[in-house]
Design a protein around this motif. Sequence first.
Motif, mmCIF file in Angstrom:
data_model
loop_
_atom_site.group_PDB
_atom_site.id
_atom_site.type_symbol
_atom_site.label_atom_id
_atom_site.label_comp_id
_atom_site.label_asym_id
_atom_site.label_seq_id
_atom_site.Cartn_x
_atom_site.Cartn_y
_atom_site.Cartn_z
ATOM 1 N N THR A 118 -9.065 3.935 4.513
ATOM 2 C CA THR A 118 -9.442 2.621 5.020
ATOM 3 C C THR A 118 -10.732 2.804 5.812
ATOM 4 O OG1 THR A 118 -8.208 2.946 7.060
ATOM 5 C CG2 THR A 118 -7.086 1.760 5.315
ATOM 6 N N GLU A 137 -12.485 1.876 9.309
ATOM 7 C CA GLU A 137 -12.224 1.337 10.646
ATOM 8 C C GLU A 137 -13.539 1.404 11.407
ATOM 9 O OE1 GLU A 137 -8.756 0.913 11.789
ATOM 10 O OE2 GLU A 137 -8.102 1.261 9.735
ATOM 11 N N ASN A 166 -14.111 -4.377 6.807
ATOM 12 C CA ASN A 166 -14.310 -5.718 7.350
ATOM 13 C C ASN A 166 -15.556 -6.374 6.765
ATOM 14 O OD1 ASN A 166 -12.014 -5.792 8.851
ATOM 15 N ND2 ASN A 166 -12.963 -4.882 10.659
ATOM 16 N N ILE A 181 -13.980 -2.194 0.318
ATOM 17 C CA ILE A 181 -13.007 -2.151 1.404
ATOM 18 C C ILE A 181 -13.721 -2.268 2.751
ATOM 19 C CG2 ILE A 181 -11.377 -0.753 0.089
ATOM 20 C CD1 ILE A 181 -12.087 1.605 1.831
ATOM 21 N N ASN A 193 -2.696 -11.706 3.976
ATOM 22 C CA ASN A 193 -2.016 -10.415 4.111
ATOM 23 C C ASN A 193 -0.891 -10.277 3.088
ATOM 24 O OD1 ASN A 193 -0.245 -12.165 5.254
ATOM 25 N ND2 ASN A 193 -0.414 -11.346 7.322
ATOM 26 N N GLU A 207 -8.211 -3.945 2.498
ATOM 27 C CA GLU A 207 -7.985 -2.989 3.581
ATOM 28 C C GLU A 207 -8.129 -1.560 3.075
ATOM 29 O OE1 GLU A 207 -3.953 -2.871 4.620
ATOM 30 O OE2 GLU A 207 -4.276 -2.044 6.615
ATOM 31 N N THR A 208 -7.612 -1.333 1.879
ATOM 32 C CA THR A 208 -7.704 0.007 1.308
ATOM 33 C C THR A 208 -8.245 -0.099 -0.109
ATOM 34 O OG1 THR A 208 -5.539 -0.026 0.275
ATOM 35 C CG2 THR A 208 -5.630 0.744 2.560
ATOM 36 N N ASN A 239 -6.153 -8.312 4.550
ATOM 37 C CA ASN A 239 -5.894 -7.454 5.716
ATOM 38 C C ASN A 239 -7.189 -6.983 6.378
ATOM 39 O OD1 ASN A 239 -3.161 -7.476 5.988
ATOM 40 N ND2 ASN A 239 -2.841 -5.832 4.501
ATOM 41 N N THR A 240 -8.238 -7.769 6.226
ATOM 42 C CA THR A 240 -9.505 -7.451 6.886
ATOM 43 C C THR A 240 -9.993 -8.711 7.596
ATOM 44 O OG1 THR A 240 -10.641 -7.978 4.826
ATOM 45 C CG2 THR A 240 -10.283 -5.656 5.279
ATOM 46 N N LYS A 267 0.850 -1.184 0.000
ATOM 47 C CA LYS A 267 0.000 0.000 0.000
ATOM 48 C C LYS A 267 0.894 1.245 0.000
ATOM 49 C CE LYS A 267 -0.530 -0.301 4.968
ATOM 50 N NZ LYS A 267 -1.413 -0.683 6.037
#
Length: 497
Positions: free
Chosen positions: A193, A195, A342, A340, A385, A312-313, A362-363, A47
Motif C-alpha cells: 500500500t 502511505e 491517495n 494505488i 470501502n 488501497e492496494t 479505501n483511499t 484484500k
Amino acid sequence: MKYKKKKTTKKLIITIMGHVNHGKTTLIKCIIKKKYHYKEPGNITQKINTYFTKTKYGKITILDTPGHAAFKNMRKQVINITDLIVLIIAVDDGIMPQTIEIIKYAQKTKVPIIIAINKIDKINYLENIKNIKKEISQYNLIPKEWGGKNNFLEISTKKKIGINNLIKTIFLEASNNNKKSIKDTYGVIIESTTEKQGIITTLILKKGKLKIGDLILSDYHLGKIKAIFDNNNKKINIIHTFTPVKILGFSSIPSSGKIFTVIKNQKTAKKLIKQRKNIILSKKYIKENKKDIKIKFTQHHNNKLNLIIKGETFNSSKAIIQLIKSTFKKKKYKLIKLDIGNINKTDILLANTSQAIIIAFNTKTENNNVKKYADKLKVKIYYFNIIYKLIEKIKNIISILHKRKNKHQQGKAIIKNIFKSPNNSNIIAGCLITEGQIKTTDTIKIKRNNYLIFKGKLKSIKIFKKKVNYVKKGQECGINIKNFSHFKIGDIIKTHK
Ligand code: GDP
C-alpha cells in the motif's frame, strides 16, 4: 498414520480457500484461536490478510483471500506463495465453480491440497460427502480411503470437530511435499500500500534473516529496509522466517506473489535491475500489466464513462477493474488510470482533462488542497470501502449517461410544407430538422398544438429525390409516415425511444 515429530515441517504458509459461506472464516478462527477483532466493511474480505499462530505441530501463517469471484487473480497469487491449500467445502452446498477453479490452479502449480468437508454437524449428509468425493475424483484428487493419495477430512468448524486432526494432517502433508527451496535468504511479497511515509509492503521471509538496512530485490523493485512492523504494527528490528511483517523501504511497488532476495550492495542491485528489466520487458505478461496500470489518455467520448481508480492496494485495484470488466460492456467505460494510493493533484488534473470520475477505494484525497482543487475543477470523486457498492454506483452513472445520450440523440422536426408524391400515392411532410437526428428506423410521435395526434413508424426520408437513412439538425427533407397522412403545417415530429 502416526505423527512423527522429527519429520514435520515446523513452519508453514497455508491458505484456506473455498466458496463464500462454506466456513473459511470460522476455520481460520478455530486455528488461530483468537477472537477476530477486525471486521471489514460489508463483512467481506477484500484484500489479503495474514494471520500467524503456533500450534503443537509447528507454526502456521495463514493467508486469507477474498472468496468472491472478482478476486480470482488474488487467489492465484496466493496459491503461488503457499506451502499447502486447505479447500473447504460445505457438505450441504457441495462443489461450486470456484472450488474447481482452486483445484485446477493448485494442480497446475503443484501445491498440495487437503479437502476439508465442513458443516458435518448438520443432519445426516453421508450421501453428500460421497458425492463430493466422487465429483472431486474427476479432477484426479482421489480420497485415501478409496485407494488414492489425497486427504479428504470431515470437519465441523462450528462444533470444532476434526480441527486437531486437520492441523496434524496439514503438517504431515506439507512435510511430504517439501518444495525445493532457493539457497540464500528469500521470501515472498504479499502486497503493498502507499502511505504517507512511502510504500508499505507486507512480506513473509521464508529463509534466512533480515534486518533494518538490508537491501532486497523483487523482480526489478529495490527496497532498502527502513522500518519493520509486526502484525500489531509495533516497530521491530529483525524479520524472522514465516512471520508476516510490513516493511517500509521499497522505492517502487513490487508485485504480489513474487519472490524477493537479499542483495549485497547497491552496485549489484543496479546491475541486476538492468538485466531483469530487459528480460521482463520482453515478456508478454508485463505488457498486459502495463496496459492496465499505465496512465492512458483518451479523448473523452460522450457515451463512455471515463474512470480513474485509486485503490488501497495493488490487488484491490486489480480486483476492482476485473469486476468492472466482467460487469460492464467495453463500450460503456474507459479506464484512464488504475493506481494505488491517495488522490493527488495529478489525478484531479487528469480527471479534468479526460472528463473522468475518480473512484477512491479505501483511499482519500491527499490533503485539503487537493479536495479544493477537485471542487474548483468540478471533478467528481466517489469514495467506497465495499467493492459491490462501487459497482452499483458505476451502474447508476452509466445508466444516467445512457439516458443523456438517448436524449441527445432524439430528433425533432417541424412540418413546413405538405405535398403529394409524384405519382400521387403518398402524402409527404416537408420538414426542417430542428434538433438531433431522425432515422428511418425510429418510432415517432406527431404533436399538434402540443397534443399527441399520432404515434407510429416512418416509411421513408428523402432529401430532394434521394432516399436517405437519416437526417440531422438543420437539414430539410421529405418525410413519409406509415398509416398517417393528415399533416398540418406547424405539426411537430419527434423521435422517441
Ligand atoms: P466464509 O464465507 O467461507 O468465511 O464462511 P463463514 O465462516 O463466515 O461461515 C458461513 C456461515 O456458515 C456462518 O453462518 C457460520 O456460522 C456457518 N458455519 C461455518 N462452519 C459451520 C459448521 O461447521 N457447521 C454449521 N452448522 N455451520 C457453520
